[in-house]
Design a protein around this motif. Sequence first.
Motif, PDB file in Angstrom:
ATOM      1  N   VAL A 201       0.662  -1.234  -0.130  1.00  0.00           N
ATOM      2  CA  VAL A 201       0.303  -0.262   0.258  1.00  0.00           C
ATOM      3  C   VAL A 201       1.000   1.274  -0.234  1.00  0.00           C
ATOM      4  CG1 VAL A 201      -1.272   1.072   1.261  1.00  0.00           C
ATOM      5  CG2 VAL A 201      -1.728  -1.294   1.534  1.00  0.00           C
ATOM      6  N   SER A 202       0.738   2.348  -1.092  1.00  0.00           N
ATOM      7  CA  SER A 202       1.246   3.315  -1.168  1.00  0.00           C
ATOM      8  C   SER A 202       0.594   4.730  -0.954  1.00  0.00           C
ATOM      9  CB  SER A 202       2.283   3.209  -2.030  1.00  0.00           C
ATOM     10  OG  SER A 202       3.081   4.377  -2.218  1.00  0.00           O
ATOM     11  N   ASP A 203       1.048   5.286  -0.409  1.00  0.00           N
ATOM     12  CA  ASP A 203       0.030   7.069  -0.283  1.00  0.00           C
ATOM     13  C   ASP A 203       1.114   8.342  -0.434  1.00  0.00           C
ATOM     14  OD1 ASP A 203      -0.824   8.788   0.200  1.00  0.00           O
ATOM     15  OD2 ASP A 203      -1.026   8.993   2.568  1.00  0.00           O
ATOM     16  N   GLY A 204       0.283   8.057  -1.850  1.00  0.00           N
ATOM     17  CA  GLY A 204       1.354   9.116  -2.931  1.00  0.00           C
ATOM     18  C   GLY A 204       0.105  10.890  -3.300  1.00  0.00           C
ATOM     19  N   GLY A 205      -1.306  10.338  -2.412  1.00  0.00           N
ATOM     20  CA  GLY A 205      -1.294  11.735  -2.323  1.00  0.00           C
ATOM     21  C   GLY A 205      -2.333  11.978  -4.010  1.00  0.00           C
ATOM     22  N   GLY A 206      -1.771  11.581  -5.252  1.00  0.00           N
ATOM     23  CA  GLY A 206      -1.455  11.918  -6.165  1.00  0.00           C
ATOM     24  C   GLY A 206      -0.749  12.812  -6.164  1.00  0.00           C
ATOM     25  N   VAL A 207       0.341  13.331  -4.954  1.00  0.00           N
ATOM     26  CA  VAL A 207       1.385  13.948  -6.042  1.00  0.00           C
ATOM     27  C   VAL A 207       2.691  13.684  -5.957  1.00  0.00           C
ATOM     28  CG1 VAL A 207       2.115  16.301  -4.679  1.00  0.00           C
ATOM     29  CG2 VAL A 207       0.091  15.710  -4.156  1.00  0.00           C
ATOM     30  N   ALA A 208       2.602  12.428  -5.425  1.00  0.00           N
ATOM     31  CA  ALA A 208       3.994  11.728  -5.825  1.00  0.00           C
ATOM     32  C   ALA A 208       3.751  10.214  -6.813  1.00  0.00           C
ATOM     33  CB  ALA A 208       4.772  11.093  -4.272  1.00  0.00           C
ATOM     34  N   ARG A 209       4.860   9.795  -7.284  1.00  0.00           N
ATOM     35  CA  ARG A 209       4.561   8.103  -7.558  1.00  0.00           C
ATOM     36  C   ARG A 209       3.978   7.378  -6.873  1.00  0.00           C
ATOM     37  NH1 ARG A 209       8.573   7.158 -12.479  1.00  0.00           N
ATOM     38  NH2 ARG A 209       6.545   5.214 -12.685  1.00  0.00           N
ATOM     39  N   ALA A 210       3.537   7.311  -6.675  1.00  0.00           N
ATOM     40  CA  ALA A 210       2.981   5.992  -6.309  1.00  0.00           C
ATOM     41  C   ALA A 210       1.696   4.653  -7.294  1.00  0.00           C
ATOM     42  CB  ALA A 210       2.559   6.542  -3.896  1.00  0.00           C
ATOM     43  N   THR A 211       1.865   3.634  -6.308  1.00  0.00           N
ATOM     44  CA  THR A 211       0.195   2.987  -6.968  1.00  0.00           C
ATOM     45  C   THR A 211      -0.760   3.305  -6.568  1.00  0.00           C
ATOM     46  OG1 THR A 211       1.218   1.573  -4.987  1.00  0.00           O
ATOM     47  CG2 THR A 211       1.476   0.953  -6.978  1.00  0.00           C
ATOM     48  N   LEU A 212      -1.639   3.377  -7.172  1.00  0.00           N
ATOM     49  CA  LEU A 212      -3.290   4.064  -7.090  1.00  0.00           C
ATOM     50  C   LEU A 212      -4.662   3.331  -6.410  1.00  0.00           C
ATOM     51  CD1 LEU A 212      -4.411   6.036 -10.037  1.00  0.00           C
ATOM     52  CD2 LEU A 212      -2.808   6.743  -8.072  1.00  0.00           C
ATOM     53  N   HIS A 213      -3.480   1.779  -6.193  1.00  0.00           N
ATOM     54  CA  HIS A 213      -4.294   0.549  -5.414  1.00  0.00           C
ATOM     55  C   HIS A 213      -3.212  -0.668  -4.935  1.00  0.00           C
ATOM     56  CE1 HIS A 213      -7.763   2.411  -7.899  1.00  0.00           C
ATOM     57  NE2 HIS A 213      -7.531   1.553  -8.789  1.00  0.00           N
ATOM     58  N   PRO A 214      -3.731  -1.408  -3.309  1.00  0.00           N
ATOM     59  CA  PRO A 214      -2.756  -1.781  -3.727  1.00  0.00           C
ATOM     60  C   PRO A 214      -3.025  -3.230  -4.178  1.00  0.00           C
ATOM     61  CG  PRO A 214      -4.864  -1.553  -1.538  1.00  0.00           C
ATOM     62  CD  PRO A 214      -5.451  -0.503  -3.276  1.00  0.00           C
ATOM     63  N   LEU A 215      -1.472  -3.183  -4.200  1.00  0.00           N
ATOM     64  CA  LEU A 215      -0.919  -4.759  -4.757  1.00  0.00           C
ATOM     65  C   LEU A 215      -0.909  -5.633  -4.260  1.00  0.00           C
ATOM     66  CD1 LEU A 215       1.586  -3.011  -7.013  1.00  0.00           C
ATOM     67  CD2 LEU A 215      -0.514  -3.431  -7.562  1.00  0.00           C
ATOM     68  N   HIS A 216      -1.010  -7.037  -4.579  1.00  0.00           N
ATOM     69  CA  HIS A 216      -1.637  -8.324  -3.629  1.00  0.00           C
ATOM     70  C   HIS A 216      -0.668  -9.086  -4.727  1.00  0.00           C
ATOM     71  CE1 HIS A 216      -4.653  -6.610  -1.312  1.00  0.00           C
ATOM     72  NE2 HIS A 216      -5.211  -5.646  -2.037  1.00  0.00           N
ATOM     73  N   GLY A 217       0.107 -10.123  -3.271  1.00  0.00           N
ATOM     74  CA  GLY A 217       1.158 -11.172  -4.203  1.00  0.00           C
ATOM     75  C   GLY A 217       2.164 -11.298  -3.882  1.00  0.00           C
TER      76      GLY A 217
END
Length: 297
Positions: A201-217
């Motif tokens: 889970v990554s929180d970029g808030g739409g400001v920094a590059r981050a995954t927009l949804h949790p990644l699984h596996g």
Amino acid sequence: MDAATTLFETHRARLFGLAYRMLGTPADAEDVVHEAWLRLHAQAPVALDDPEAWLVTVTTRLALDRLRRAKAEREHYVGPWLPEPLADEADAPDATLERGESLTLSFLLLLERLSPEERAAFLLHEVFDYSHAEAAAILGIAEDACRQRVHRAKARLHEGRPRFQVDGAAQRRLLERFVAAMAEPRLDTLRALFAEDAVHVSDGGGVARATLHPLHGADRLARLYLQLARNLAGVRYEFTTLNGAPALFMLHGDSLASAMWIECDDEHITAIHALRHPEKLARIHAVTNPAASASLH
């Protein structure tokens, strides 16, 4: 100090601890506590039958109002929202409070499953040890209603609670393995770090590059971090402590690029959280001393 200031300072750490657990951000908690302070000064403390109960009631209700607004705002937040850590400093406002599970970042994130009303009732009764009757009086509701809120909250939290409860030493060992794997990135080494059903889970808030949804596996997480390791030239990692648990700073030059913490079993990372929002990181960096942390380069 005058009587009001002395009274307030006696209870300040408890008020901050409650507000922070309600809101998940130190700045919002400080705002709530400051507003409670202003309201106390508008009162005559000697006229209060139970000053502590009055302060806790005011702080709880102010935090509830702010949390209701925050919940509405977070519906439009870009990507996942993560709580903002407290620096592990001796003079932090929460330093005198026990740093139990209820203060960990993973638990604060779990509290997001609750409605504001459930969250307040749960914290008052389960964390701050108020009886159902006392918590109901603070919230201005019937005792049975308070009891029901606490019961619902405990059921929701039980559903989302991590399967494994591991001490900080195990978290630190896995963070060390993670840093070593990122230094010499290979897909098999990275994959071995993660449980089969691990989540990122990554929180970029739409400001920094981050995954927009949790990644699984494990496969997806290994490929993500392999790509990151190959693209992150000049990055260094520093171990730190956030909310009483081991964590990892990723720095680029003098800038804090990410703050990371994990959940794990004895051998694998089961969840990895990466805070990448620049404003949140700037506030963390402003009150920490990374040079004093043990670091790997």
